[in-house]
Design a protein around this motif. Structure first.
Motif, PDB file in Angstrom:
ATOM      1  N   ILE A  59      36.827 -13.069  75.704  1.00 32.53           N
ATOM      2  CA  ILE A  59      37.073 -12.196  74.389  1.00 32.53           C
ATOM      3  C   ILE A  59      37.953 -13.443  73.811  1.00 32.53           C
ATOM      4  N   ARG A  60      36.476 -13.085  72.079  1.00 32.88           N
ATOM      5  CA  ARG A  60      37.215 -13.954  71.329  1.00 32.88           C
ATOM      6  C   ARG A  60      37.841 -13.984  70.058  1.00 32.88           C
ATOM      7  N   PHE A  61      38.923 -14.152  69.374  1.00 26.12           N
ATOM      8  CA  PHE A  61      39.683 -13.608  68.563  1.00 26.12           C
ATOM      9  C   PHE A  61      39.719 -14.466  67.612  1.00 26.12           C
ATOM     10  N   GLY A  62      39.151 -13.673  65.743  1.00 22.40           N
ATOM     11  CA  GLY A  62      39.543 -14.484  65.023  1.00 22.40           C
ATOM     12  C   GLY A  62      40.136 -12.975  63.801  1.00 22.40           C
ATOM     13  N   ARG A  63      40.394 -13.737  63.177  1.00 19.48           N
ATOM     14  CA  ARG A  63      40.234 -13.137  61.243  1.00 19.48           C
ATOM     15  C   ARG A  63      38.793 -12.685  61.235  1.00 19.48           C
ATOM     16  N   ALA A  64      38.623 -11.713  61.279  1.00 20.31           N
ATOM     17  CA  ALA A  64      37.432 -11.053  60.493  1.00 20.31           C
ATOM     18  C   ALA A  64      36.951 -11.798  59.148  1.00 20.31           C
ATOM     19  N   ARG A  65      36.361 -11.585  59.338  1.00 16.53           N
ATOM     20  CA  ARG A  65      35.654 -11.440  57.103  1.00 16.53           C
ATOM     21  C   ARG A  65      35.745 -10.203  56.774  1.00 16.53           C
ATOM     22  N   LEU A  66      35.826 -10.538  55.614  1.00 18.53           N
ATOM     23  CA  LEU A  66      35.917  -9.437  54.687  1.00 18.53           C
ATOM     24  C   LEU A  66      34.182  -8.786  54.631  1.00 18.53           C
ATOM     25  N   SER A  67      34.459  -7.281  54.311  1.00 15.98           N
ATOM     26  CA  SER A  67      33.319  -6.859  54.478  1.00 15.98           C
ATOM     27  C   SER A  67      32.282  -6.554  53.184  1.00 15.98           C
ATOM     28  N   SER A  68      31.360  -6.090  52.701  1.00 15.84           N
ATOM     29  CA  SER A  68      30.886  -6.502  51.847  1.00 15.84           C
ATOM     30  C   SER A  68      32.199  -5.034  50.065  1.00 15.84           C
ATOM     31  N   ASN A  69      32.474  -3.414  51.095  1.00 15.58           N
ATOM     32  CA  ASN A  69      33.347  -2.913  50.859  1.00 15.58           C
ATOM     33  C   ASN A  69      34.836  -3.656  49.886  1.00 15.58           C
ATOM     34  N   GLU A  70      35.125  -4.019  50.664  1.00 14.81           N
ATOM     35  CA  GLU A  70      36.231  -4.637  50.596  1.00 14.81           C
ATOM     36  C   GLU A  70      36.116  -6.148  49.169  1.00 14.81           C
ATOM     37  N   LYS A  71      35.985  -6.678  49.380  1.00 16.43           N
ATOM     38  CA  LYS A  71      35.528  -7.560  48.120  1.00 16.43           C
ATOM     39  C   LYS A  71      35.414  -6.639  47.354  1.00 16.43           C
ATOM     40  N   LEU A  72      34.425  -6.008  46.718  1.00 21.67           N
ATOM     41  CA  LEU A  72      34.492  -5.026  46.498  1.00 21.67           C
ATOM     42  C   LEU A  72      35.234  -3.961  45.504  1.00 21.67           C
ATOM     43  N   MET A  73      36.724  -3.973  46.217  1.00 19.19           N
ATOM     44  CA  MET A  73      37.958  -3.186  46.453  1.00 19.19           C
ATOM     45  C   MET A  73      38.748  -4.083  45.876  1.00 19.19           C
ATOM     46  N   LEU A  74      38.475  -5.702  46.662  1.00 19.19           N
ATOM     47  CA  LEU A  74      39.588  -6.211  45.809  1.00 19.19           C
ATOM     48  C   LEU A  74      39.754  -7.267  44.301  1.00 19.19           C
ATOM     49  N   ALA A  75      38.150  -6.899  44.079  1.00 17.31           N
ATOM     50  CA  ALA A  75      38.056  -7.387  42.712  1.00 17.31           C
ATOM     51  C   ALA A  75      37.754  -6.050  41.751  1.00 17.31           C
ATOM     52  N   SER A  76      37.837  -4.976  42.525  1.00 15.49           N
ATOM     53  CA  SER A  76      38.066  -4.316  41.151  1.00 15.49           C
ATOM     54  C   SER A  76      40.027  -4.051  41.282  1.00 15.49           C
ATOM     55  N   MET A  77      40.321  -4.480  42.508  1.00 16.23           N
ATOM     56  CA  MET A  77      42.008  -4.583  41.997  1.00 16.23           C
ATOM     57  C   MET A  77      43.115  -5.850  41.576  1.00 16.23           C
ATOM     58  N   PHE A  78      41.887  -6.730  41.292  1.00 14.01           N
ATOM     59  CA  PHE A  78      42.452  -7.789  40.806  1.00 14.01           C
ATOM     60  C   PHE A  78      41.859  -7.611  39.083  1.00 14.01           C
ATOM     61  N   HIS A  79      40.579  -7.070  39.007  1.00 10.00           N
ATOM     62  CA  HIS A  79      40.665  -6.588  37.026  1.00 10.00           C
ATOM     63  C   HIS A  79      42.021  -6.197  36.969  1.00 10.00           C
ATOM     64  N   SER A  80      42.851  -4.679  37.484  1.00 13.24           N
ATOM     65  CA  SER A  80      43.428  -4.403  37.090  1.00 13.24           C
ATOM     66  C   SER A  80      44.325  -5.030  37.045  1.00 13.24           C
ATOM     67  N   LEU A  81      45.026  -6.139  37.427  1.00 11.56           N
ATOM     68  CA  LEU A  81      46.258  -6.822  37.698  1.00 11.56           C
ATOM     69  C   LEU A  81      46.136  -8.116  36.673  1.00 11.56           C
ATOM     70  N   PHE A  82      44.433  -8.577  36.509  1.00 13.01           N
ATOM     71  CA  PHE A  82      44.524  -9.363  35.056  1.00 13.01           C
ATOM     72  C   PHE A  82      44.022  -8.422  33.938  1.00 13.01           C
ATOM     73  N   ALA A  83      44.775  -6.985  33.700  1.00 10.38           N
ATOM     74  CA  ALA A  83      45.310  -6.109  32.912  1.00 10.38           C
ATOM     75  C   ALA A  83      46.491  -6.252  32.345  1.00 10.38           C
ATOM     76  N   ILE A  84      47.304  -5.627  33.801  1.00 12.17           N
ATOM     77  CA  ILE A  84      48.067  -5.534  33.552  1.00 12.17           C
ATOM     78  C   ILE A  84      48.848  -6.803  32.878  1.00 12.17           C
ATOM     79  N   GLY A  85      48.787  -8.215  33.379  1.00  7.45           N
ATOM     80  CA  GLY A  85      49.156  -9.307  33.270  1.00  7.45           C
ATOM     81  C   GLY A  85      48.930  -9.093  31.202  1.00  7.45           C
TER      82      GLY A  85
END
Length: 219
Positions: free
Chosen positions: A96-122
């Protein structure tokens, strides 16, 4: 120096472009006998380690491959549930090979939206009117740099903390966006960028920036 990735976020907070330039993979592969001495569980369509650490395998690492064949989320390549597969003694010994999984497309979409909100809060937290918002976030292993245009498009670069010239690189990416996305008659504003010339010129700019350590005038 290393530039890890580039994100382009529209004014509504939607991710319209993302490119992974370099993704370090801390991986560990080991052959196990039955019973498996790690506790695994399903998490976000992946199988991850929930208890037990050994030989470079850490809690939170995901199963990436079994017997040299990449897995598909929480299933083996032939569609079997990984947890059920590993419960069967007849499947051992198993590599078995273990490691940090790459972000999925949905996770990247969610994180981009979260940063957009943090930018506005800043911007709203600023004691002065007209704050630019978050321009840089720093961790021990990378820096996040952000450049927002007058029209609200955000260009985000994740880079090695020692990488210089990122401000110039961000403006170069904006120039590439203007030349090869906005001037493309088939491109619609605020929509995902799918343009081969944009991809090619972005990769070239990143390569030049990494080799030079910066992106100077006239590049």
């Amino acid at each position: 120096m290393v530039i890890f990735s580039v994100y382009v976020v529209n004014k509504a907070g939607g991710l319209i472009y993302q490119y992974d330039n370099y993704v370090p993979r801390a991986e560990a592969e080991k052959t196990f006998s039955h019973p498996l001495d790690l506790v695994l569980k399903h998490h976000d369509e992946k199988v991850v380690v929930s208890f037990g650490q050994r030989d470079g395998i850490r809690v939170g690492h995901a199963v990436l491959s079994i017997n040299g064949v990449d897995v598909m989320g929480k299933n083996t390549a032939d569609g079997k549930d990984i947890l059920e597969y590993l419960k069967d003694p007849s499947n051992y010994p198993v590599s078995i090979r273990f490691g940090r999984a790459r972000l999925s497309s949905n996770e990247k979409l969610m994180l981009a939206s979260m940063f957009h909100s943090l930018f506005a809060i800043g911007s709203q937290l600023s004691p002065e009117v007209g704050s630019s918002g978050i321009e840089m976030l720093e961790t021990d292993v990378f820096k996040l740099h952000c450049f927002q245009t007058l029209t609200g498009i955000k260009f985000i670069v994740l880079a090695d903390p020692r990488q210089s010239g990122i401000d110039a690189l961000l403006r170069k990416i904006y120039e590439i966006y203007s030349d090869f996305a906005l001037k493309n008659p088939f491109y619609s504003l605020e929509m995902p960028i799918r343009c081969e010339l944009f991809d090619q010129n972005l990769k070239s700019a990143l390569e030049i920036a990494e080799k030079a350590g910066n992106f100077g005038a006239g590049s």
